[in-house]
Every structure is written in C-alpha cells, then in structure tokens.
Write a protein that holds these residues in place. Structure first.
Motif, PDB file in Angstrom:
ATOM      1  N   GLU A  19      54.148  45.442  35.758  1.00 21.89           N
ATOM      2  CA  GLU A  19      52.772  45.785  36.126  1.00 21.89           C
ATOM      3  C   GLU A  19      52.295  44.934  37.304  1.00 21.89           C
ATOM      4  O   GLU A  19      51.619  45.426  38.213  1.00 21.89           O
ATOM      5  CB  GLU A  19      51.852  45.584  34.925  1.00 21.89           C
ATOM      6  N   ALA A  20      52.659  43.651  37.288  1.00 15.42           N
ATOM      7  CA  ALA A  20      52.273  42.761  38.391  1.00 15.42           C
ATOM      8  C   ALA A  20      52.916  43.203  39.701  1.00 15.42           C
ATOM      9  O   ALA A  20      52.299  43.123  40.778  1.00 15.42           O
ATOM     10  CB  ALA A  20      52.664  41.324  38.065  1.00 15.42           C
ATOM     11  N   SER A  62      44.617  33.886  34.478  1.00 16.60           N
ATOM     12  CA  SER A  62      44.049  34.948  35.299  1.00 16.60           C
ATOM     13  C   SER A  62      44.759  36.285  35.097  1.00 16.60           C
ATOM     14  O   SER A  62      44.186  37.341  35.335  1.00 16.60           O
ATOM     15  CB  SER A  62      44.103  34.556  36.777  1.00 16.60           C
ATOM     16  N   PHE A  63      46.020  36.238  34.666  1.00 18.27           N
ATOM     17  CA  PHE A  63      46.798  37.461  34.483  1.00 18.27           C
ATOM     18  C   PHE A  63      46.935  37.845  33.010  1.00 18.27           C
ATOM     19  O   PHE A  63      47.367  38.950  32.697  1.00 18.27           O
ATOM     20  CB  PHE A  63      48.195  37.278  35.105  1.00 18.27           C
ATOM     21  N   LEU A  64      46.564  36.970  32.106  1.00 18.56           N
ATOM     22  CA  LEU A  64      46.809  37.166  30.682  1.00 18.56           C
ATOM     23  C   LEU A  64      46.222  38.468  30.127  1.00 18.56           C
ATOM     24  O   LEU A  64      46.893  39.164  29.349  1.00 18.56           O
ATOM     25  CB  LEU A  64      46.274  35.963  29.901  1.00 18.56           C
ATOM     26  N   PRO A  65      44.978  38.861  30.493  1.00 20.97           N
ATOM     27  CA  PRO A  65      44.464  40.135  29.971  1.00 20.97           C
ATOM     28  C   PRO A  65      45.350  41.329  30.325  1.00 20.97           C
ATOM     29  O   PRO A  65      45.564  42.218  29.498  1.00 20.97           O
ATOM     30  CB  PRO A  65      43.084  40.258  30.629  1.00 20.97           C
ATOM     31  N   ILE A  66      45.865  41.343  31.543  1.00 26.61           N
ATOM     32  CA  ILE A  66      46.738  42.451  31.959  1.00 26.61           C
ATOM     33  C   ILE A  66      48.062  42.383  31.220  1.00 26.61           C
ATOM     34  O   ILE A  66      48.613  43.415  30.812  1.00 26.61           O
ATOM     35  CB  ILE A  66      46.953  42.403  33.488  1.00 26.61           C
ATOM     36  N   ALA A  67      48.574  41.176  31.011  1.00 25.46           N
ATOM     37  CA  ALA A  67      49.841  41.012  30.289  1.00 25.46           C
ATOM     38  C   ALA A  67      49.726  41.557  28.879  1.00 25.46           C
ATOM     39  O   ALA A  67      50.605  42.302  28.400  1.00 25.46           O
ATOM     40  CB  ALA A  67      50.243  39.544  30.268  1.00 25.46           C
ATOM     41  N   LYS A  68      48.657  41.210  28.192  1.00 26.26           N
ATOM     42  CA  LYS A  68      48.474  41.686  26.815  1.00 26.26           C
ATOM     43  C   LYS A  68      48.332  43.201  26.764  1.00 26.26           C
ATOM     44  O   LYS A  68      48.891  43.859  25.884  1.00 26.26           O
ATOM     45  CB  LYS A  68      47.247  41.007  26.200  1.00 26.26           C
ATOM     46  N   GLU A 187      41.414  34.960  44.062  1.00 24.65           N
ATOM     47  CA  GLU A 187      42.273  35.410  42.972  1.00 24.65           C
ATOM     48  C   GLU A 187      41.575  35.187  41.630  1.00 24.65           C
ATOM     49  O   GLU A 187      41.657  36.021  40.729  1.00 24.65           O
ATOM     50  CB  GLU A 187      43.619  34.671  43.017  1.00 24.65           C
ATOM     51  N   GLU A 188      40.890  34.073  41.494  1.00 22.41           N
ATOM     52  CA  GLU A 188      40.160  33.797  40.259  1.00 22.41           C
ATOM     53  C   GLU A 188      39.015  34.790  40.084  1.00 22.41           C
ATOM     54  O   GLU A 188      38.747  35.261  38.979  1.00 22.41           O
ATOM     55  CB  GLU A 188      39.618  32.362  40.274  1.00 22.41           C
ATOM     56  N   LEU A 189      38.320  35.108  41.190  1.00 21.21           N
ATOM     57  CA  LEU A 189      37.231  36.084  41.117  1.00 21.21           C
ATOM     58  C   LEU A 189      37.760  37.449  40.701  1.00 21.21           C
ATOM     59  O   LEU A 189      37.163  38.131  39.856  1.00 21.21           O
ATOM     60  CB  LEU A 189      36.522  36.183  42.472  1.00 21.21           C
ATOM     61  N   GLN A 190      38.893  37.849  41.281  1.00 23.56           N
ATOM     62  CA  GLN A 190      39.479  39.134  40.912  1.00 23.56           C
ATOM     63  C   GLN A 190      39.820  39.176  39.426  1.00 23.56           C
ATOM     64  O   GLN A 190      39.586  40.191  38.753  1.00 23.56           O
ATOM     65  CB  GLN A 190      40.740  39.386  41.763  1.00 23.56           C
ATOM     66  N   SER A 191      40.326  38.086  38.920  1.00 22.03           N
ATOM     67  CA  SER A 191      40.677  38.029  37.498  1.00 22.03           C
ATOM     68  C   SER A 191      39.441  38.180  36.622  1.00 22.03           C
ATOM     69  O   SER A 191      39.478  38.827  35.576  1.00 22.03           O
ATOM     70  CB  SER A 191      41.372  36.705  37.178  1.00 22.03           C
ATOM     71  N   ALA A 192      38.332  37.603  37.070  1.00 27.30           N
ATOM     72  CA  ALA A 192      37.092  37.702  36.307  1.00 27.30           C
ATOM     73  C   ALA A 192      36.549  39.130  36.278  1.00 27.30           C
ATOM     74  O   ALA A 192      35.761  39.489  35.398  1.00 27.30           O
ATOM     75  CB  ALA A 192      36.052  36.758  36.888  1.00 27.30           C
TER      76      ALA A 192
END
Length: 489
Positions: A19-20, A62-68, A187-192
């Motif tokens: 996905e990444a 920052s990527f953990l929500p997408i990973a899950k 990148e942090e903002l995008q994750s939020a």
C-alpha cells in the motif's frame, strides 16, 4: 516513450508495504532475497510480517493507521493485485548505523529495522519503480514463497507510474545516500489527515495536495466538478429570458461566488440570493472588497429602456444615500440599450454587462478558483469606457487571466518535460527560458526576469506546482516539477 513488458510472477510483500508503494509514500521494499535490477513483477499484498514485532512497533506512527487498515482488508481466499514494479537497484545492508536515516525515508521504525537485521543478518533494500495496472487482478491466495506465479502472464505498460521519473530519481538519490526527507513536518500533517479525509472533502483534497507536494503522488485524484457549475451554466439562458426574479438571484449568487460580500441584512440593499430586494429594493449591493451596486434586466428580445438606469440612480440614492456615489455601478442586461438608456448609463458611469460575460467570469472562478483577483478586476469597472462597451473590458480581463494561466501551465510542462528528457533533478532559469522559446508558438513573450518571477510564484508553498532550490542570484535559482496545472475550456 511508452514500453510494455510481460509479467508472469508477483513478489509477496506485507500488505501495508504494498500500500505504501502504491501510494508513492515509499519507493523501496525489503524482500527476503536479492532481486536483480531490471526484473519486473506484480506486487502481491500478503498477510505476512517481516519479523515478530507487533505492528505498533514495526511501522512508524504516521503510517500505522494505514498499516492496520491494509491487514484488516485482506481476504482469506483471494488477493487483489493493483500494481506492478520494476527493480531499479538492490542494496544490501548489514550494519545498523544507517537504519535511523532509512526509517525517516520509509514507513518502518528504527526498532523494526534493527529487529529485521538481527533476524536475517542482511537487509535487501530493493528500489522499485511502481506502475498501476489498468484493472486490478484478483487471484487465489498463495500460502507462501517470495514469488508467486500468476495464473496468466500480464502484458503491462509504464503508462501509469505512481511518481514521475524526475521525482523518482530525486527520491532514489536520497535513499542511496540516506539523506533526510525535505519536509518531515508536512509528512506528519498528512498523517494527521488520514482519518479526517475519509469524511471531510476539503481534508481529502488537502491530503491529496500534500502527497503531490511531497512527491508521493504523480497527480491529484480525479475530483468532481464544482457543483455550482450547474447553476452557473444557466446564467446566460436565464438572463436572455423573461424570468427576472431568477436572474436576480443568479446574479447575487455569482457575486458571492466571485468573492464579494455584504453584511447588510436589509433586503432592500443586500446580496442574499434568498431575500431579493423586490420592487422597491436594489437588485444587488456588495460592500467588500469594494462597493458595487447594480440593476438586473432579464430580457427575451426587447431593448432596454431608459427606465432601467434611471431606476438604479433612484434606488441607489434612496437606500445608500451618500454611499451610492462611491459605488461601482453595473447593469446586468441581455438586451441592447436604447438611445436614451445608453446616454444615461454613460453619463452616470454605469457598466453594462451581458449575462454571457458574467457566466464566463464565474465559470473561470469555479474551474480555476485562484484565478480571479477582484482588486485587479476593479479598474475594469471604474474606468472608461462605460455603457455597453464596458462588457468588452471585462471580457479582455477574462482573456488576460486565461492567457496568464496558459503561460503558467506551459512553464510547468517545460520543467516537467525537461527533467524527464535529460534525467537531471532540476533546471536553471536560463535553460527553461531557452526551452520556452524552443516552442514555435509560445503563449506570450517573456523576458528572463519575468519568467523568473513566475517560476517563483509557481514554487510558492501556497501553489506547490514547482519546487525551488534557492540560489545566490537569479541565474542560480533551480526548479523541479511537483504537479500539473490542468486547464479547462
């Protein structure tokens, strides 16, 4: 030039890693084996983990929500393959010194990389150029293995890269040298925005624009046209009818769409489309960014009599008193003014504008939201000529805006094409100036200094079409491509 290749295998990788790659968030993977550069394969999102660490410790927060989400969406029976990749390089890591820098450039934590290195003794870091398939391929789940044979060979092309060649080259250079990312805060903002973007369209658009700016995405996702275009497209038709009440409402909505406002709640002098002025009130009145007052005259075939400009004078003085003289005055009318009406309009500095011109102006605003500058439009409305010739002034303003957009779109294309053809990461102003004039029909002549000013404008963080490496002087500034500026007719 596009090329095609047959792919008959798929590389198994953890679903979040795939996905990444598809998002453009990373350009590398960690297979369990060395992969020869030049090899092509599909990307198989598998329900496997690289090591024994839980997801919370292996993937960056920052990527953990997408990973899950990636793991939760996996099926026990079939796998959906969405992309294929070509291995551009494979490096072998066997020391822990560079793992913290690698973590900053990928989705894996430093601890996760350390654990992988301890478990395997080597990390095979494969640099992948990823392309989307025209249609996802669904195949049965394969239990294990590095590579999985596809049911049939796929004839794939490089027509839909996740990131452009120039952006890939820039990011690949950083990955080879383990240089830190350019914009960690973004990148942090995008994750939020990940959770918010699923329910908020504006957050979704901002999320897409940040991904574009970071180089994670080649282009913005297809967006729905502005829903206001439905009523905007009816302005000319209604203006050329006998439906005066609807035309007045559309004119008010148009001025609001353009950015005008009015805090006055009195229906006799407002801009509220749902509370028009009626027989004794002004058809529209704007307070900011400057005062505009006007009269609407929807006409099917008849000429406009002297009563229309006379009505604007009478009601303007009645409801605005001394403020009326400070206002820009507009008559929105489809029909031709008769001789007396023309004389009155010109003598009283009234702009006569056709519904077709208003529609054209508001359509440009809807399709290119930042294109209309009301303060630049103001001189067109407060300077001679007045009367019906004022319509030509507004059309010239629209043409000028469109021409400026063409120039900017052309410059962005030049930067993009120049970098892709030459393979360099950025280009200087003089090089781009020469490339601009290599086109036999450039949109308009540009001096070197003028082009430099436009390139700086396009590289502003608020526009984000180009990136800029600031030099000591004009000749030292360098630019690179971030995203396209698409123009609609």
């Amino acid at each position: 030039m596009s090329y095609s290749v047959f792919v008959d295998t798929a590389l198994q990788l953890p679903a979040p890693d795939v996905e990444a790659l598809i998002e453009g968030r990373v350009i590398a993977a960690m297979p369990r084996m060395f992969i020869e550069p030049g090899r092509s394969f599909a990307l198989y999102p598998a329900n496997i983990s690289i090591n024994l660490l839980p997801h919370e410790q292996y993937y960056r927060s920052s990527f953990l929500p997408i990973a899950k989400t990636s793991f939760s969406q996996l099926s026990s029976e079939t796998v959906l393959i969405k992309a294929w990749a070509k291995c551009e390089w494979c490096q072998i890591l066997n020391d822990s010194e560079s793992l913290e820098a690698l973590s900053q450039l990928t989705v894996w934590t430093t601890d996760g990389l350390q654990q992988t290195l301890l478990q395997r003794r080597y990390i095979f870091l494969t640099h992948l150029r990823v392309y989307l398939l025209p249609q996802p391929l669904e195949i049965p789940v394969h239990p294990s293995g590095n590579f999985v044979s596809l049911p049939k060979s796929l004839n794939v092309t490089d027509a839909t890269p996740v990131v452009s060649e120039s952006i890939f080259a820039k990011r690949r250079h950083k990955l080879k040298k383990f240089e830190p990312p350019d914009y960690p805060e973004l990148e942090e903002l995008q994750s939020a925005l990940v959770y918010l973007s699923t329910t908020n369209p504006k957050a979704k658009q901002l999320d897409a624009e940040i991904k574009m700016f970071l180089g994670w995405s080649e282009k913005l996702p297809t967006t729905q046209p502005d829903p206001d275009l439905a009523w905007i497209s009816a302005i000319a038709q209604i203006g050329n009818s006998s439906d005066g009440n609807t035309f007045e409402k559309l004119v008010r909505k148009s001025f609001i769409k353009l950015g005008f406002a009015n805090s006055n709640n009195k229906p006799e002098a407002s801009l509220n489309p749902e509370s028009t002025g009626g027989a004794g009130g002004l058809d529209f009145y704007c307070e900011t960014p400057y005062q505009v007052v006007g009269e609407c005259k929807a006409t099917k075939s008849e000429t406009v009599a002297d009563g229309t400009p006379a009505q604007l004078i009478k009601l303007g003085h009645k409801h605005l008193q001394e403020q009326y003289n400070c206002c820009i005055k507009i008559i929105m009318a489809a029909g031709q003014l008769n001789r007396h009406a023309k004389l009155t309009a010109i003598a009283n500095h009234m702009n006569v504008i056709r519904p077709e011109t208003l529609q054209r102006l508001v359509e440009l605003k809807a399709k290119q939201p930042g294109s209309i500058d009301l303060l630049q439009l103001k001189p067109c409305l407060e300077q001679q000529p007045f009367g019906e010739e004022a319509d030509a002034k507004v059309n010239r303003y629209i043409d000028d805006v469109r021409e400026k957009l063409k120039v900017r779109s052309q410059l962005i294309k030049i930067v993009k094409n120049r970098l892709e053809i030459t393979g360099v990461e950025n280009a200087g102003v003089e090089t781009l100036h020469g490339a601009y004039y290599a086109n036999p029909n450039p949109p308009q002549p540009l001096k070197l200094e003028e082009m430099h000013e436009i390139l700086i404008e396009l590289s502003s963080p608020l526009t984000g079409y180009l990136g800029r490496i600031k030099g000591e002087n004009l000749g030292r500034d360098r630019f690179y491509f971030l995203r396209d500026l698409s123009l609609e007719d």
